[in-house]
Motif scaffolding. Structure first.
Motif, PDB file in Angstrom:
ATOM      1  N   SER A  13      32.294  28.578  40.802  1.00  0.00           N
ATOM      2  CA  SER A  13      31.978  28.907  42.207  1.00  0.00           C
ATOM      3  C   SER A  13      33.239  28.814  43.060  1.00  0.00           C
ATOM      4  O   SER A  13      33.484  29.659  43.927  1.00  0.00           O
ATOM      5  N   ARG A  14      34.046  27.771  42.801  1.00  0.00           N
ATOM      6  CA  ARG A  14      35.285  27.560  43.569  1.00  0.00           C
ATOM      7  C   ARG A  14      36.245  28.740  43.360  1.00  0.00           C
ATOM      8  O   ARG A  14      36.803  29.275  44.322  1.00  0.00           O
ATOM      9  N   HIS A  15      36.408  29.149  42.118  1.00  0.00           N
ATOM     10  CA  HIS A  15      37.335  30.258  41.821  1.00  0.00           C
ATOM     11  C   HIS A  15      36.822  31.579  42.384  1.00  0.00           C
ATOM     12  O   HIS A  15      37.598  32.376  42.912  1.00  0.00           O
ATOM     13  N   ASN A  16      35.518  31.815  42.246  1.00  0.00           N
ATOM     14  CA  ASN A  16      34.956  33.071  42.745  1.00  0.00           C
ATOM     15  C   ASN A  16      35.066  33.141  44.268  1.00  0.00           C
ATOM     16  O   ASN A  16      35.343  34.192  44.845  1.00  0.00           O
ATOM     17  N   HIS A  17      34.866  31.999  44.921  1.00  0.00           N
ATOM     18  CA  HIS A  17      34.956  31.941  46.382  1.00  0.00           C
ATOM     19  C   HIS A  17      36.393  32.201  46.828  1.00  0.00           C
ATOM     20  O   HIS A  17      36.651  32.874  47.819  1.00  0.00           O
ATOM     21  N   ARG A  18      37.333  31.674  46.033  1.00  0.00           N
ATOM     22  CA  ARG A  18      38.756  31.790  46.378  1.00  0.00           C
ATOM     23  C   ARG A  18      39.239  33.232  46.246  1.00  0.00           C
ATOM     24  O   ARG A  18      40.159  33.661  46.916  1.00  0.00           O
ATOM     25  N   ASN A  19      38.600  33.990  45.333  1.00  0.00           N
ATOM     26  CA  ASN A  19      39.073  35.354  45.040  1.00  0.00           C
ATOM     27  C   ASN A  19      38.114  36.423  45.564  1.00  0.00           C
ATOM     28  O   ASN A  19      37.899  37.434  44.930  1.00  0.00           O
ATOM     29  N   GLU A  20      37.517  36.153  46.707  1.00  0.00           N
ATOM     30  CA  GLU A  20      36.489  37.083  47.175  1.00  0.00           C
ATOM     31  C   GLU A  20      37.049  38.288  47.926  1.00  0.00           C
ATOM     32  O   GLU A  20      36.304  39.134  48.375  1.00  0.00           O
ATOM     33  N   ASP A  21      38.372  38.338  48.081  1.00  0.00           N
ATOM     34  CA  ASP A  21      38.912  39.480  48.826  1.00  0.00           C
ATOM     35  C   ASP A  21      38.626  40.781  48.078  1.00  0.00           C
ATOM     36  O   ASP A  21      38.652  40.844  46.858  1.00  0.00           O
ATOM     37  N   GLU A  22      38.381  41.825  48.862  1.00  0.00           N
ATOM     38  CA  GLU A  22      37.900  43.108  48.345  1.00  0.00           C
ATOM     39  C   GLU A  22      38.820  43.713  47.280  1.00  0.00           C
ATOM     40  O   GLU A  22      38.388  44.183  46.257  1.00  0.00           O
ATOM     41  N   GLU A  23      40.106  43.651  47.546  1.00  0.00           N
ATOM     42  CA  GLU A  23      41.087  44.307  46.683  1.00  0.00           C
ATOM     43  C   GLU A  23      41.012  43.754  45.263  1.00  0.00           C
ATOM     44  O   GLU A  23      41.022  44.485  44.281  1.00  0.00           O
ATOM     45  N   ASN A  24      40.912  42.411  45.159  1.00  0.00           N
ATOM     46  CA  ASN A  24      40.921  41.761  43.845  1.00  0.00           C
ATOM     47  C   ASN A  24      39.670  42.103  43.047  1.00  0.00           C
ATOM     48  O   ASN A  24      39.728  42.344  41.854  1.00  0.00           O
ATOM     49  N   SER A  25      38.524  42.117  43.715  1.00  0.00           N
ATOM     50  CA  SER A  25      37.275  42.323  42.983  1.00  0.00           C
ATOM     51  C   SER A  25      37.146  43.763  42.468  1.00  0.00           C
ATOM     52  O   SER A  25      36.330  44.033  41.616  1.00  0.00           O
ATOM     53  N   LEU A  26      37.960  44.684  43.009  1.00  0.00           N
ATOM     54  CA  LEU A  26      37.846  46.068  42.565  1.00  0.00           C
ATOM     55  C   LEU A  26      39.003  46.528  41.677  1.00  0.00           C
ATOM     56  O   LEU A  26      39.011  47.646  41.212  1.00  0.00           O
ATOM     57  N   SER A  27      39.996  45.656  41.452  1.00  0.00           N
ATOM     58  CA  SER A  27      41.138  46.097  40.646  1.00  0.00           C
ATOM     59  C   SER A  27      40.713  46.256  39.188  1.00  0.00           C
ATOM     60  O   SER A  27      39.832  45.556  38.701  1.00  0.00           O
ATOM     61  N   ILE A  28      41.385  47.182  38.491  1.00  0.00           N
ATOM     62  CA  ILE A  28      40.947  47.549  37.139  1.00  0.00           C
ATOM     63  C   ILE A  28      41.189  46.445  36.115  1.00  0.00           C
ATOM     64  O   ILE A  28      40.507  46.357  35.097  1.00  0.00           O
ATOM     65  N   ASP A  29      42.162  45.569  36.378  1.00  0.00           N
ATOM     66  CA  ASP A  29      42.439  44.508  35.407  1.00  0.00           C
ATOM     67  C   ASP A  29      41.930  43.152  35.894  1.00  0.00           C
ATOM     68  O   ASP A  29      42.413  42.117  35.478  1.00  0.00           O
TER      69      ASP A  29
END
Length: 572
Positions: free
Chosen positions: A255-271
Motif C-alpha cells: 500500500s505504501r509503495h502504491n501510494h508513493r507511485n500514484e502519479d499518472e505518468e508512472n502508472s501508464l509507462s510501458i515498463d
C-alpha cells in the motif's frame, strides 16, 4: 549473538568491506540474495557470491575464501549447527547469519564476537538460559581444587601429614553431585530444545526490512520479499497463521509503495511494475496453463476430487458443469478464454467449490504486472524458479548454472528465462501428479507402524527429477495429502510420511525425506532430523547428513532396510 540493530550492527560494519555471500539453494535464499545484491550495488560494496547446496559445500567455500575475506554472510544456512566448531575459522572472521532454520544452535546464540544472527527476536525461539547450559570455568576449577589437595597429601612424608579434613571431602562430594544433576538437567533442556526442526521468518523479509530501514527499498525488492514468503507457504515450511500475519505486513508495504507511485505518468509507462494484493485461487499456474490442467495438477483440487480415480474424473466434470463452463473453454489456454467468462471466474469457482467441500479454494497472495501484458502470481514465480533451480535438463552436476538461471529468472528483465521456468514447472507438476496417482493405485504407501513409507524404485518415470530435495519434498507433501483423502483407515491419517527415491545409481545411494502428519492445524515441526541421526548411529548405516534441512538425508541403498527397522523401533 542476536543482532538487535541490523543497520548499525550489520550493514554499517560491512559497508566499506569485501564480503563473501554464501547462499543456500532455496527460493527464499535466492530472493534474500537479490535484495542484498541490490543494496550492495547501491553502496558499491564488493562481494563474491557462492551458491552452497549443503554442509560440505559450505566448508569448501569457506576454506577457499577465508584468506581473502573477513566478513561472511550466510543466507538460509549455518544457524542450526555449531558453526565455529565445524569451520574452525581464525579469530578475526565474522559470520552474519540470516537463516530460517530452527532451532538455532545455542553456541551460536551465546557467541558475542564471531557469530551475528540476523534473526527476528519475536519468532518463538525458546532459547535456553545461558546458566542452564554453560558453566563458567571458575566453577570447574573449584570442583577440581579439592581433589588436587588430596593427591598432594598422599605424596607428603608421613611425619608432615595434615589433619584429615572431613569437611573438604563432603563439600567435594556435594559439588560433584550438584554437577551431575546440572549435567542431567542440561541434557534434558537441550533435548527438548533441539528435538524438532521448524522454520522462522523468511530471510527475504528480513533483508527487505533492512532496505526499508535504510530507505532504499524498491518495488523489485518488495516483490522478491513477497516471493520469499510465498516459497515458505508453497513448500509447507510455516503455519497458516504465520503466513497470514506476514502477508499482512507485506500488504502494508505494498500500500505504501502504491501510494508513493500514484502519479499518472508512472502508472501508464510501458515498463512499469504494479504489485497488487489478491484473494486468488489455489490453482497452480492457471494464468499460464489451461484451467482444466491446472485443476488436475494442483494438489488442493486434485486431492479433493481424487482425480486419479474414475469417480474423481466424473466429479470434476460435474464440477465444471455446475459452474456452467464449456469444456472447450476450460481446456484452452487461460489467456485465450472468453473475456466474459474470465471476468467473474474467481467468484464462480469459489461458489461451486464450497458445494464440493473445498472451502479454502482462495488464498491471500500478491500478483504483479510487468508493463501491460505480463502478469504473474507470487506462487507462479516460486514454482518457475524452483523448476529452474533443480532442472535436470543439463548435466547432472551443473548446479551452479541452475542457481544462476534461477537467480536471473527473478529479474523482470529476464522474462524469457521466467517463461522457460514456467514450462519446466508444468512438466514437474504433471510428473508429481502422475507419480502420486501410480503410488496410490498400486498401493506403494505402506504403514510401518509409527509412520507411512513409500519407496520410488529405479525405473519409475521421472525418477531423476525426484532425486532433488525440493521436488521430492513437494511430491511427499502432495502424496501424503492424497493418501489421507483416499484411505479409510483413521489411524493412518494421523501418521507422518517417509519417502525414499534413488539419488545416484552408480554410487548406490537413495535420498530420504520425512515430513510431519498432514493437518490444517499442524505446527509444521518435524522430528525426523533427530530420529534419522539416532537410527543411523544405532545401526551403523552409511548416511550423509549434508542437507541444511536435517529431515533430508542420503543413505546407501543396501542399508535401507536396517535403517528403517531402527526407525520403527525408535519411534514406536
Amino acid at each position: 549473538m542476536f543482532v538487535t540493530d541490523i543497520k548499525k550492527d550489520f550493514y554499517d560494519v560491512v559497508v566499506n568491506q569485501r564480503v563473501a555471500l554464501l547462499v543456500a539453494a532455496d527460493i527464499d535464499a535466492l530472493c534474500a540474495c537479490k535484495i542484498l545484491q541490490a543494496l550492495f550495488h547501491c553502496d558499491q560494496i564488493q562481494y563474491t557470491l557462492v551458491p552452497v547446496r549443503g554442509w560440505q559445500d559450505l566448508s569448501t567455500a569457506f576454506l577457499e575464501h577465508k584468506e581473502q575475506f573477513r566478513y561472511f554472510v550466510l543466507i538460509n544456512c549455518g544457524a542450526n549447527v555449531d558453526l565455529l566448531e565445524m569451520l574452525q575459522p581464525d579469530d578475526d572472521s565474522v559470520f552474519f547469519i540470516c537463516d530460517t532454520h530452527r532451532p538455532v544452535d545455542v553456541v551460536n546464540v551465546y557467541n558475542d564476537t564471531q557469530i551475528k544472527l540476523l534473526i527476528k527476536q519475536d519468532d518463538d525461539l525458546g532459547v535456553p538460559a545461558y546458566d542452564d547450559i554453560f558453566r563458567d570455568e571458575e566453577e570447574e576449577d573449584e570442583d577440581g581444587g579439592d581433589s588436587g589437595n588430596e593427591s598432594d597429601e598422599g605424596s607428603e612424608p608421613s611425619g608432615k601429614r595434615r589433619r584429615f579434613d572431613e569437611g573438604a571431602i563432603e563439600r567435594r562430594i556435594e559439588r560433584q553431585r550438584a554437577k551431575r544433576e546440572w549435567e542431567a538437567r542440561r541434557r534434558e533442556i537441550l533435548f527438548d530444545y533441539e528435538q524438532y526442526e521448524y522454520h522462522g521468518t523468511s530471510a527475504a523479509l528480513m533483508f527487505f526490512e533492512l532496505a526499508w530501514v535504510l530507505t532504499k527499498d524498491t518495488k523489485d525488492m518488495l516483490w522478491w520479499a513477497i516471493i520469499g514468503l510465498t516459497d515458505q507457504w508453497v513448500h509447507d515450511k510455516i503455519t497458516h497463521m504465520k503466513y497470514v500475519s506476514d502477508i499482512a505486513t507485506m500488504q502494508r508495504h505494498v500500500s505504501r509503495h502504491n501510494h508513493r507511485n500514484e502519479d499518472e505518468e508512472n502508472s501508464l509507462s510501458i515498463d512499469c511494475m504494479r504489485i497488487s494484493f489478491e484473494y486468488d485461487l489455489r490453482l497452480t499456474l492457471y494464468h499460464h496453463w489451461s484451467l482444466y490442467e491446472s485443476i488436475c495438477n494442483s494438489y488442493y483440487t486434485a486431492c479433493s476430487f481424487k482425480i486419479w480415480t474414475l469417480k474423481g474424473q466424473k466429479k470434476l466434470q460435474e464440477f465444471l458443469a455446475d459452474m456452467g463452463l464449456p469444456l472447450r473453454q476450460v481446456k484452452q489456454k487461460f489467456k485465450s478464454m472468453d473475456v466474459t467468462i474470465k471476468e467473474n471466474l474467481r467468484d464462480v469457482i469459489e461458489e461451486s467449490s464450497n458445494k464440493y467441500g473445498m472451502k479454502d479454494i482462495r488464498i491471500q497472495t500478491f500478483g504483479v504486472h510487468f508493463g501491460f501484458k505480463n502478469r504473474f502470481l507470487a506462487s507462479d514465480m516460486v514454482h518457475a524458479t524452483a523448476a529452474l533451480l533443480e532442472s535436470t535438463e543439463r548435466e547432472e552436476n551443473d548446479t551452479t548454472n541452475n542457481f544462476i538461471s534461477a537467480l536471473d529468472s527473478l529479474s523482470r528483465s529476464n522474462l524469457d528465462r521466467l517463461n522457460a521456468g514456467i514450462e519446466l514447472a508444468k512438466r514437474k507438476l504433471i510428473a508429481i501428479q502422475q507419480t502420486v496417482a501410480s503410488c496410490i493405485c498400486t498401493n506403494l504407501i505402506l504403514s510401518q507402524g509409527p509412520f507411512l513409507y513409500c519407496y520410488l524404485v529405479e525405473g519409475t518415470p521421472d525418477v531423476r527429477l525426484f532425486s532433488k530435495p525440493l521436488a521430492l519434498t513437494l511430491l511427499c507433501k502432495y502424496l501424503l495429502k492424497a493418501f489421507v483423502h483416499s484411505t479409510r483407515n483413521k489411524r493412518c491419517k494421523l501418521l507422518p510420511l517417509i519417502m525414499a527415491a534413488p539419488k545416484d545409481v552408480e554410487k548406490g545411494t537413495v535420498i530420504v525425506v520425512g515430513i510431519p502428519p498432514e493437518s490444517e492445524t499442524s505446527d509444521k515441526k518435524n522430528f525426523f532430523g533427530r530420529a534419522f541421526e539416532k537410527a543411523a548411529e544405532s545401526t551403523g548405516s552409511r548416511t550423509l547428513h549434508d542437507h541444511f534441512d536435517t529431515s533430508i538425508i542420503e543413505l546407501k541403498t543396501e542399508d535401507r532396510s536396517k535403517f528403517l527397522d531402527a526407525l520403527i523401533t525408535l519411534l514406536s
